[in-house]
Design a protein around this motif. Structure first.
Motif, mmCIF file in Angstrom:
data_model
loop_
_atom_site.group_PDB
_atom_site.id
_atom_site.type_symbol
_atom_site.label_atom_id
_atom_site.label_comp_id
_atom_site.label_asym_id
_atom_site.label_seq_id
_atom_site.Cartn_x
_atom_site.Cartn_y
_atom_site.Cartn_z
ATOM 1 N N GLY A 1 -117.815 -16.821 47.948
ATOM 2 C CA GLY A 1 -117.266 -17.106 46.785
ATOM 3 C C GLY A 1 -115.266 -15.777 46.867
ATOM 4 N N THR A 2 -114.857 -15.986 48.221
ATOM 5 C CA THR A 2 -113.659 -14.878 48.046
ATOM 6 C C THR A 2 -112.273 -15.905 48.535
ATOM 7 N N ALA A 3 -112.491 -17.049 47.958
ATOM 8 C CA ALA A 3 -111.769 -18.103 47.845
ATOM 9 C C ALA A 3 -110.787 -18.272 46.109
ATOM 10 N N SER A 4 -112.127 -18.204 45.918
ATOM 11 C CA SER A 4 -112.284 -18.379 44.291
ATOM 12 C C SER A 4 -111.476 -16.755 43.738
ATOM 13 N N TYR A 5 -112.168 -15.811 44.638
ATOM 14 C CA TYR A 5 -111.380 -14.511 43.253
ATOM 15 C C TYR A 5 -109.933 -14.592 43.737
ATOM 16 N N VAL A 6 -110.106 -14.840 45.187
ATOM 17 C CA VAL A 6 -107.892 -14.731 45.242
ATOM 18 C C VAL A 6 -107.031 -15.929 44.497
ATOM 19 N N GLY A 7 -108.240 -17.105 44.346
ATOM 20 C CA GLY A 7 -107.868 -18.338 43.342
ATOM 21 C C GLY A 7 -107.031 -17.660 42.010
ATOM 22 N N ALA A 8 -107.543 -16.312 41.754
ATOM 23 C CA ALA A 8 -108.346 -16.062 40.495
ATOM 24 C C ALA A 8 -106.750 -15.210 39.823
ATOM 25 N N PHE A 9 -106.758 -14.146 40.707
ATOM 26 C CA PHE A 9 -106.169 -13.606 41.267
ATOM 27 C C PHE A 9 -103.825 -14.301 41.353
ATOM 28 N N LEU A 10 -104.056 -15.436 41.724
ATOM 29 C CA LEU A 10 -102.834 -15.562 42.548
ATOM 30 C C LEU A 10 -102.606 -17.001 40.458
ATOM 31 N N SER A 11 -102.862 -17.129 39.984
ATOM 32 C CA SER A 11 -103.170 -18.139 38.406
ATOM 33 C C SER A 11 -102.063 -17.597 38.043
ATOM 34 N N PHE A 12 -102.301 -16.377 37.976
ATOM 35 C CA PHE A 12 -100.810 -16.266 37.296
ATOM 36 C C PHE A 12 -99.682 -16.764 37.660
ATOM 37 N N ILE A 13 -98.890 -17.457 38.638
ATOM 38 C CA ILE A 13 -98.344 -17.923 39.191
ATOM 39 C C ILE A 13 -97.893 -18.850 37.868
ATOM 40 N N PRO A 14 -96.477 -19.008 37.420
ATOM 41 C CA PRO A 14 -96.342 -20.912 36.839
ATOM 42 C C PRO A 14 -96.109 -21.535 37.432
ATOM 43 N N VAL A 15 -96.695 -22.525 36.500
ATOM 44 C CA VAL A 15 -96.918 -24.486 37.280
ATOM 45 C C VAL A 15 -97.954 -24.363 37.988
ATOM 46 N N ILE A 16 -97.791 -23.723 39.179
ATOM 47 C CA ILE A 16 -98.948 -23.579 40.389
ATOM 48 C C ILE A 16 -99.246 -23.192 40.372
ATOM 49 N N GLY A 17 -100.225 -22.003 39.436
ATOM 50 C CA GLY A 17 -101.396 -21.055 39.562
ATOM 51 C C GLY A 17 -102.415 -21.354 39.244
ATOM 52 N N TRP A 18 -102.807 -23.385 38.073
ATOM 53 C CA TRP A 18 -103.867 -23.303 38.045
ATOM 54 C C TRP A 18 -104.258 -24.217 39.152
ATOM 55 N N LEU A 19 -103.159 -25.150 40.106
ATOM 56 C CA LEU A 19 -103.551 -25.524 41.495
ATOM 57 C C LEU A 19 -104.339 -25.154 42.721
ATOM 58 N N ILE A 20 -103.613 -23.801 42.579
ATOM 59 C CA ILE A 20 -104.179 -22.906 43.866
ATOM 60 C C ILE A 20 -105.502 -22.126 43.095
#
Length: 197
Positions: A109-128
């Protein structure tokens, strides 16, 4: 091994790191306290950052509640997914071992935790976030062999079942917690945009 090193190693050199993890002993409780909860806090911080940067009609209350929901759902899903993955093990000629199942769930689950944190980035957050979820599937695939002693011909099916169960479980928990907390705090789901989470 400290938390930052483990996160870095499981993301950058996962094959090697799964072998290291396989040599360690852990319990679901030790992994929850020492790994899952700290990363769940980091992941939830992504929602708070989103609120600070883009609070709209709902204000910060919406983002604080979604961060709390994500945090609680992560902890509960970790335990339940560990139990389910361990119960499924014999069906895939894999080793029934609660500690190893907990390691598999926590570290994949590590990658998902990091991805959830980075989801705040506009436009590309959801892609991350999406890319992180896909990478998490790959991490689980790599870990299921060494940790659960799964035969090569059963790894893919076991991994798909495990991933689908953990993902569905997480979203069910989020839906239940959202309904309860949003109603209790007077936040409208339709207006508040559960889909924005």
């Amino acid at each position: 091994m400290n938390l930052i090193d483990r996160v870095k190693n499981i993301l950058i050199t996962p094959k090697t790191e799964w072998e290291v993890i396989n040599g360690e002993t852990a319990t679901a409780q030790s992994l929850l306290m020492g790994y899952v909860l700290p990363l769940a806090i980091v992941a939830s911080a992504g929602s708070l950052l989103k609120g600070l940067l883009f609070a709209g009609t709902n204000g910060m209350k919406f983002y604080i509640v979604t961060a709390i929901i994500a945090f609680i759902a992560s902890a509960v899903a970790f335990y339940v997914a560990t139990i389910i993955i361990d119960m499924l093990a014999p069906s895939f000629d894999s080793e029934k071992n609660m500690g190893k199942s907990a390691q598999l769930v926590a570290y994949s689950g590590t990658a998902s935790y990091v991805g959830a944190f980075l989801s705040f980035i506009p436009v590309i957050g959801w892609l991350i976030s999406l890319a992180a979820m896909v990478y998490g599937i790959y991490l689980m695939y790599l870990g299921i062999g060494p940790l659960k002693k799964t035969p090569e011909d059963k790894k893919v099916v076991y991994m798909i079942d495990a991933f689908l169960i953990t993902t569905v479980l997480y979203f069910i928990l989020v839906a239940i917690l959202t309904a309860i907390l949003f109603a209790a705090l007077g936040i409208g789901i339709a207006a508040g945009g559960f889909l924005r989470y």
